[in-house]
Design a protein around this motif. Structure first.
Motif, PDB file in Angstrom:
ATOM      1  N   SER A   1      51.817  32.221  18.903  1.00  0.00           N
ATOM      2  CA  SER A   1      52.026  33.331  18.456  1.00  0.00           C
ATOM      3  C   SER A   1      50.998  33.507  17.304  1.00  0.00           C
ATOM      4  CB  SER A   1      53.640  33.636  17.782  1.00  0.00           C
ATOM      5  OG  SER A   1      53.510  32.144  16.647  1.00  0.00           O
ATOM      6  N   ALA A   2      50.438  32.468  16.875  1.00  0.00           N
ATOM      7  CA  ALA A   2      49.314  33.687  15.187  1.00  0.00           C
ATOM      8  C   ALA A   2      48.497  34.208  15.091  1.00  0.00           C
ATOM      9  CB  ALA A   2      49.077  31.554  14.565  1.00  0.00           C
ATOM     10  N   GLU A   3      48.130  34.877  16.502  1.00  0.00           N
ATOM     11  CA  GLU A   3      46.724  35.234  16.670  1.00  0.00           C
ATOM     12  C   GLU A   3      47.647  36.727  16.164  1.00  0.00           C
ATOM     13  OE1 GLU A   3      44.086  34.676  19.069  1.00  0.00           O
ATOM     14  OE2 GLU A   3      43.232  36.078  18.604  1.00  0.00           O
ATOM     15  N   THR A   4      48.533  37.053  17.662  1.00  0.00           N
ATOM     16  CA  THR A   4      50.017  38.091  17.967  1.00  0.00           C
ATOM     17  C   THR A   4      49.937  38.259  16.384  1.00  0.00           C
ATOM     18  OG1 THR A   4      50.237  37.644  19.457  1.00  0.00           O
ATOM     19  CG2 THR A   4      51.280  39.504  18.984  1.00  0.00           C
ATOM     20  N   ILE A   5      50.566  37.188  14.937  1.00  0.00           N
ATOM     21  CA  ILE A   5      51.224  37.486  14.402  1.00  0.00           C
ATOM     22  C   ILE A   5      50.452  38.598  13.163  1.00  0.00           C
ATOM     23  CG2 ILE A   5      52.497  37.141  12.255  1.00  0.00           C
ATOM     24  CD1 ILE A   5      54.509  35.648  14.628  1.00  0.00           C
ATOM     25  N   LEU A   6      48.769  37.912  13.040  1.00  0.00           N
ATOM     26  CA  LEU A   6      48.084  37.831  12.318  1.00  0.00           C
ATOM     27  C   LEU A   6      47.329  39.220  11.863  1.00  0.00           C
ATOM     28  CD1 LEU A   6      45.143  35.176  12.046  1.00  0.00           C
ATOM     29  CD2 LEU A   6      46.341  36.264  10.342  1.00  0.00           C
ATOM     30  N   ALA A   7      46.737  39.664  13.752  1.00  0.00           N
ATOM     31  CA  ALA A   7      46.848  41.463  14.370  1.00  0.00           C
ATOM     32  C   ALA A   7      47.456  42.100  13.332  1.00  0.00           C
ATOM     33  CB  ALA A   7      46.640  41.167  15.710  1.00  0.00           C
ATOM     34  N   GLN A   8      49.163  42.049  12.661  1.00  0.00           N
ATOM     35  CA  GLN A   8      49.676  42.776  12.232  1.00  0.00           C
ATOM     36  C   GLN A   8      49.891  42.601  11.024  1.00  0.00           C
ATOM     37  OE1 GLN A   8      53.641  42.106  14.248  1.00  0.00           O
ATOM     38  NE2 GLN A   8      52.327  40.915  15.499  1.00  0.00           N
ATOM     39  N   LEU A   9      48.631  41.945  10.684  1.00  0.00           N
ATOM     40  CA  LEU A   9      49.264  41.907   8.623  1.00  0.00           C
ATOM     41  C   LEU A   9      48.091  42.910   8.609  1.00  0.00           C
ATOM     42  CD1 LEU A   9      49.482  37.964   8.217  1.00  0.00           C
ATOM     43  CD2 LEU A   9      51.540  40.054   7.908  1.00  0.00           C
ATOM     44  N   PRO A  10      47.594  43.306   7.213  1.00  0.00           N
ATOM     45  CA  PRO A  10      46.377  44.362   6.937  1.00  0.00           C
ATOM     46  C   PRO A  10      45.370  43.790   7.085  1.00  0.00           C
ATOM     47  CG  PRO A  10      48.535  44.734   5.329  1.00  0.00           C
ATOM     48  CD  PRO A  10      49.114  43.668   6.343  1.00  0.00           C
ATOM     49  N   GLN A  11      44.039  44.135   7.107  1.00  0.00           N
ATOM     50  CA  GLN A  11      43.037  43.532   7.485  1.00  0.00           C
ATOM     51  C   GLN A  11      42.661  42.747   5.877  1.00  0.00           C
ATOM     52  OE1 GLN A  11      41.326  43.021  10.077  1.00  0.00           O
ATOM     53  NE2 GLN A  11      39.980  40.834   9.216  1.00  0.00           N
ATOM     54  N   ASP A  12      43.176  43.660   4.812  1.00  0.00           N
ATOM     55  CA  ASP A  12      42.746  43.040   3.217  1.00  0.00           C
ATOM     56  C   ASP A  12      44.126  42.403   2.751  1.00  0.00           C
ATOM     57  OD1 ASP A  12      44.555  44.922   2.991  1.00  0.00           O
ATOM     58  OD2 ASP A  12      44.047  46.227   1.494  1.00  0.00           O
ATOM     59  N   GLN A  13      44.809  41.333   3.436  1.00  0.00           N
ATOM     60  CA  GLN A  13      45.592  40.702   3.256  1.00  0.00           C
ATOM     61  C   GLN A  13      45.479  39.580   2.724  1.00  0.00           C
ATOM     62  OE1 GLN A  13      49.144  41.134   2.412  1.00  0.00           O
ATOM     63  NE2 GLN A  13      48.541  39.236   1.476  1.00  0.00           N
ATOM     64  N   LYS A  14      45.456  39.048   1.769  1.00  0.00           N
ATOM     65  CA  LYS A  14      45.301  37.370   1.300  1.00  0.00           C
ATOM     66  C   LYS A  14      46.306  36.490   2.252  1.00  0.00           C
ATOM     67  CE  LYS A  14      42.079  38.607  -2.885  1.00  0.00           C
ATOM     68  NZ  LYS A  14      42.027  37.992  -3.487  1.00  0.00           N
ATOM     69  N   ILE A  15      45.167  35.851   2.291  1.00  0.00           N
ATOM     70  CA  ILE A  15      46.383  34.485   3.227  1.00  0.00           C
ATOM     71  C   ILE A  15      46.163  33.235   2.992  1.00  0.00           C
ATOM     72  CG2 ILE A  15      46.942  33.437   6.396  1.00  0.00           C
ATOM     73  CD1 ILE A  15      46.840  36.507   6.203  1.00  0.00           C
ATOM     74  N   ILE A  16      46.871  32.797   2.414  1.00  0.00           N
ATOM     75  CA  ILE A  16      46.882  31.194   2.443  1.00  0.00           C
ATOM     76  C   ILE A  16      47.368  30.102   3.671  1.00  0.00           C
ATOM     77  CG2 ILE A  16      48.447  28.828   2.105  1.00  0.00           C
ATOM     78  CD1 ILE A  16      48.450  30.734  -0.963  1.00  0.00           C
ATOM     79  N   PHE A  17      47.037  29.597   4.585  1.00  0.00           N
ATOM     80  CA  PHE A  17      46.652  29.389   6.065  1.00  0.00           C
ATOM     81  C   PHE A  17      47.477  27.540   6.061  1.00  0.00           C
ATOM     82  CE2 PHE A  17      46.997  27.356  10.849  1.00  0.00           C
ATOM     83  CZ  PHE A  17      47.758  28.618  10.796  1.00  0.00           C
ATOM     84  N   GLY A  18      48.617  27.160   6.206  1.00  0.00           N
ATOM     85  CA  GLY A  18      48.833  25.461   6.262  1.00  0.00           C
ATOM     86  C   GLY A  18      50.030  25.162   7.346  1.00  0.00           C
TER      87      GLY A  18
END
Ligand code: 13P
Ligand code: SF4
Length: 333
Positions: A138-155
């Motif tokens: 599901s990660a890619e589908t979910i990432l695609a729904q977040l604004p491009q400039d949203q800063k993200i921590i991934f762990g």
């Protein structure tokens, strides 16, 4: 470690499990990395996302979770009114171990402008500190729904995070955890195997490091890999994930040849998940008989961990079942 418990000798364990499953109104959920004999008696075998959905929707009174602890915890978070048993409570995960809640909290506090997108392979406490949970499907589908400039921590999986960053062009801060199973694949041995089987596609899980994914023809969750293996016209395939998934492939496509990708010693045994292997038929029987060991969670923690999990279920879309776990991602797409 997994020898039959002496007091159980003489019992027909499969018949007993069947009797208890009915008596308890229990559902047996199993991950693809479980031993074949466990997969074969489960009511449902799936990837992490499908198992979460199944746990959330079942009308059973008892969930016997044949997987690892974070999966059983997820089931309890989503279905608190059910009794959730895990045959061996020591069934952890190296990714969960890599990410202690206090250190994760400090990391978050050091990056207040980032949201935390967190792999489901973590403790309930780390989930509670996260904004959105993801699985590999599901990660890619979910990432695609977040604004491009949203800063993200991934762990906590730096390999999955690195793969997603390369695939989507996102710049994410990665927690340095790894899956010990997928880390063990050897690029040198994989290249030797590819040379021995020219044309055999390599099917890899995104928990593999980049130097393995570079040689993959498809990168996907366990369910996506299985779907690809069955749909592919290829007769021989190389599978770079925990080898117990090959059981489902061989059952559904007995005419095809599935070869487990090797570890550094050329033997794929080092790629068997030692945590998943703690569950046995004997322990499953005892768990159903005694309704223990049980997953119990503090209610405040459960509610906090439920929020990012529910966001995942809402954002991932789809329903349980074949084809619902995301389009396979092809290397070079
Ligand atoms: P998926 O089943 O979601 O692909 O996850 C693999 C895994 O490592 C589970 O621990
Ligand atoms: Fe954790 Fe890796 Fe085992 Fe999955 S295969 S449970 S990620 S150690």
């Amino acid at each position: 470690m997994n020898a039959p418990t002496p007091s159980l000798r003489g019992l027909d364990l499969l018949a007993e499990i069947e009797r208890l499953r009915r008596a308890r109104n229990a559902v047996i959920l199993a991950h693809y990395y479980q031993a074949p004999e466990i997969q074969d008696l489960a009511d449902f075998v799936g990837d992490s996302l499908d198992l979460s959905r199944k746990a959330a929707s079942t009308d059973a009174d008892v969930i016997a979770f044949c997987g690892v602890r974070f999966m059983a915890e997820t089931a309890k978070i989503l279905s608190p009114e059910k009794i959730v048993v895990l045959p061996d409570m020591a069934a952890g995960c190296s990714l969960e171990d890599s990410c202690p809640p206090d250190a994760f909290r400090a990391f978050r506090q050091a990056h207040p402008d980032h949201i935390a997108l967190t792999y489901i392979n973590c403790s309930a406490s780390v989930k509670a500190l996260s904004d959105i949970i993801v699985t590999s499907s599901s990660a890619e589908t979910i990432l695609a729904q977040l604004p491009q400039d949203q800063k993200i921590i991934f762990g906590p999986d730096k390999n999955l995070g690195g793969y997603l960053a390369r695939k989507t062009g996102r710049d994410m801060l990665l927690w340095p955890g790894v899956c010990i199973v997928h880390e063990a694949f050897s690029e040198t041995e994989l290249l030797k195997l590819k040379a021995e089987h020219p044309g055999a596609p390599v099917l890899a899980h995104p928990e593999c490091p980049g130097h393995i994914l570079d040689h993959a023809d498809i990168v996907g969750s366990t369910r996506a890999i299985l779907d690809y293996a069955l749909a592919s016209p290829s007769e021989t395939m190389i599978v770079a994930t925990e080898p117990h998934i090959i059981h489902q492939m061989e059952k559904a496509a007995p005419h095809k040849r599935f070869i487990g990708a090797p570890g550094a010693d050329g033997n794929c045994n080092c790629n068997m998940c030692p945590y998943m292997a703690l569950n046995t038929i004997e322990k499953l029987y005892l768990a159903l008989r005694d309704l223990a060991p049980r997953v119990e969670l503090d209610e405040a923690l459960r509610l906090a961990a439920k929020k990012p999990l529910e966001r995942m279920l809402a954002m991932a879309g789809g329903t349980v079942g074949k084809g619902d776990v995301g389009r396979p991602v092809f290397a070079g797409d």
